[in-house]
Design an enzyme around this catalytic site. Structure first.
Site, PDB file in Angstrom:
ATOM      1  N   ASN A   1     -49.671 126.691 -14.746  1.00 12.23           N
ATOM      2  CA  ASN A   1     -50.153 127.397 -15.925  1.00 12.23           C
ATOM      3  C   ASN A   1     -51.533 127.978 -15.635  1.00 12.23           C
ATOM      4  OD1 ASN A   1     -50.244 128.402 -18.505  1.00 12.23           O
ATOM      5  ND2 ASN A   1     -50.412 126.422 -19.521  1.00 12.23           N
TER       6      ASN A   1
ATOM      7  N   ASP B   1     -67.718 119.697 -18.093  1.00 11.50           N
ATOM      8  CA  ASP B   1     -68.400 120.652 -17.231  1.00 11.50           C
ATOM      9  C   ASP B   1     -69.645 119.960 -16.691  1.00 11.50           C
ATOM     10  OD1 ASP B   1     -68.897 123.092 -15.984  1.00 11.50           O
ATOM     11  OD2 ASP B   1     -69.970 123.918 -17.704  1.00 11.50           O
TER      12      ASP B   1
ATOM     13  N   GLU C   1     -55.327 118.609 -16.980  1.00 14.75           N
ATOM     14  CA  GLU C   1     -55.813 119.987 -17.120  1.00 14.75           C
ATOM     15  C   GLU C   1     -57.329 120.007 -17.005  1.00 14.75           C
ATOM     16  OE1 GLU C   1     -54.270 121.181 -20.900  1.00 14.75           O
ATOM     17  OE2 GLU C   1     -55.639 119.931 -22.054  1.00 14.75           O
TER      18      GLU C   1
ATOM     19  N   TRP D   1     -47.467 121.232 -16.323  1.00  9.95           N
ATOM     20  CA  TRP D   1     -46.540 121.681 -15.291  1.00  9.95           C
ATOM     21  C   TRP D   1     -46.825 120.928 -13.984  1.00  9.95           C
ATOM     22  CZ3 TRP D   1     -47.329 124.624 -19.525  1.00  9.95           C
ATOM     23  CH2 TRP D   1     -46.195 125.195 -20.113  1.00  9.95           C
TER      24      TRP D   1
ATOM     25  N   ASP E   1     -63.778 122.914 -25.592  1.00 11.25           N
ATOM     26  CA  ASP E   1     -63.677 123.352 -24.194  1.00 11.25           C
ATOM     27  C   ASP E   1     -65.000 123.952 -23.710  1.00 11.25           C
ATOM     28  OD1 ASP E   1     -60.960 122.704 -24.475  1.00 11.25           O
ATOM     29  OD2 ASP E   1     -60.429 124.757 -24.980  1.00 11.25           O
TER      30      ASP E   1
ATOM     31  N   ASP F   1     -65.416 129.608 -18.709  1.00  6.56           N
ATOM     32  CA  ASP F   1     -66.225 128.915 -17.701  1.00  6.56           C
ATOM     33  C   ASP F   1     -67.306 129.869 -17.222  1.00  6.56           C
ATOM     34  OD1 ASP F   1     -66.747 126.761 -15.612  1.00  6.56           O
ATOM     35  OD2 ASP F   1     -66.382 128.523 -14.358  1.00  6.56           O
TER      36      ASP F   1
END
EC number: 3.2.1.99
Length: 321
Positions: free
Chosen positions: A157, A284, A212, A179, A43, A104
């Site tokens: 979420n 990113d 996501e 979700w 991530d 982030d």
């Protein structure tokens, strides 16, 4: 939905990452950066301070992972952020299992702002927190507290936060995982916390909600929304892939190249991996000229590593490698 497999897998690859000397990556194309050294990351979010690149990633029991490089190619580990959990996290997420997810990093109004996630695996009992510093190299981070949270009463979420500044200089935060999909909210310029309504900008209603890790960038009159589809965190069996769409307005609607609305499952695939790099995602975009993400190395037991490409734009204004 991120679940216990994520925790088990990340713990495994973290241990492997400390033990292994990573081999030189084989370029996938002329635009592929050949990262070496301690390039284990999951991530990733990257920024450059002075002449140094810093990449922040999901942590496993020892705080948020940080790696640095002078050239963007050879990487070394830096001290983690939150080596000890903050006491207030348990007020909102009682069983977060010592993991902090998906940081982030951004620079805004003279300060570096780092959004991060704390969540209970397999649920949407989650929070996005904020920490900041005036200089990354100092290693001194201020706790700026809670940004937004979600509970079982919500159909979204609160993880995978991502900062974006609109064309008029206003700060926003996108976030979301499974979700009802990806959300967007405007931020106060001083507190860097929500100050308005939630907008829905991407969803996959017919795929189990598998979307996501939003990332928005502005270029030549369009806002481009990058997301990750399908499943991460299963090593070489991961099905993660990067998709995108664009909109004239930051709040949407976002359409892919075929004209399909991203609220209806739209999204043009940018990267679905290759024989070596499986499940690329949690992307990113930097300065509209670079894209970073993680990928699971099939030549190294599925260890998650930092992938970097130059990012190009075709004649129609769409992103490409």
């Amino acid at each position: 939905m991120k679940h216990n497999l994520r925790g088990i897998f990340l713990a495994l690859v973290f241990i492997m990452g400390l033990m292994l000397t990573f081999p030189t990556a084989e370029p996938a194309s002329a635009a592929f950066w050949d990262t070496t050294g301690d390039n284990f990351i999951h991530d990733p979010s990257m920024i450059k301070e002075g002449s140094t690149y810093y990449t922040f990633g999901t942590g496993v029991g020892t705080g948020l992972r940080v790696i640095w490089s002078n050239d963007g190619k050879h990487w070394s580990a830096a001290p983690s952020i939150f080596p000890s959990p903050l006491s207030w996290w348990k007020s909102y997420v009682s069983n977060y299992e010592a993991h902090q997810w998906a940081p982030d990093i951004s620079y805004y109004n003279g300060r570096y702002w780092l959004y991060y996630s704390v969540s209970s695996f397999g649920t949407n009992t989650s929070l996005i927190g904020l920490t900041s510093t005036d200089r990354i190299a100092s290693g001194q981070w201020r706790d700026d507290g809670l940004v937004i949270r979600s509970t079982s009463a919500d159909n979204y979420n609160a993880i995978d936060g991502d900062f974006v500044m609109d064309k008029d200089g206003n700060p926003w935060l996108s976030f979301g995982s499974f979700w009802s999909g990806i959300k967007l909210t405007k931020l106060d310029k001083t507190t860097m916390k929500p100050t308005g309504k939630l907008y829905s900008i991407a969803s996959r209603p017919n795929s189990g909600g598998a979307v996501e890790a939003p990332n928005i960038t502005y270029k030549d009159g369009y806002y481009y929304l990058f997301v990750s589809f399908d499943k991460c965190c299963q090593g070489v069996n991961s099905t993660y892939k990067i998709a995108y769409g664009r909109s004239k307005n930051i709040t949407g609607p976002y359409y892919d190249k075929s004209g399909k609305n991203m609220m209806n499952g739209g999204g043009t695939i940018l990267d679905a991996g290759n024989d070596r790099w499986k499940g690329p995602g949690h992307q990113d975009v930097l300065n509209n000229s670079m894209i970073v993400r993680h990928g699971y190395d099939a030549l190294d037991n599925g260890v998650s590593k930092l992938l970097i490409n130059d990012l190009y734009w075709d004649s129609g204004g769409w992103p490409t490698y």
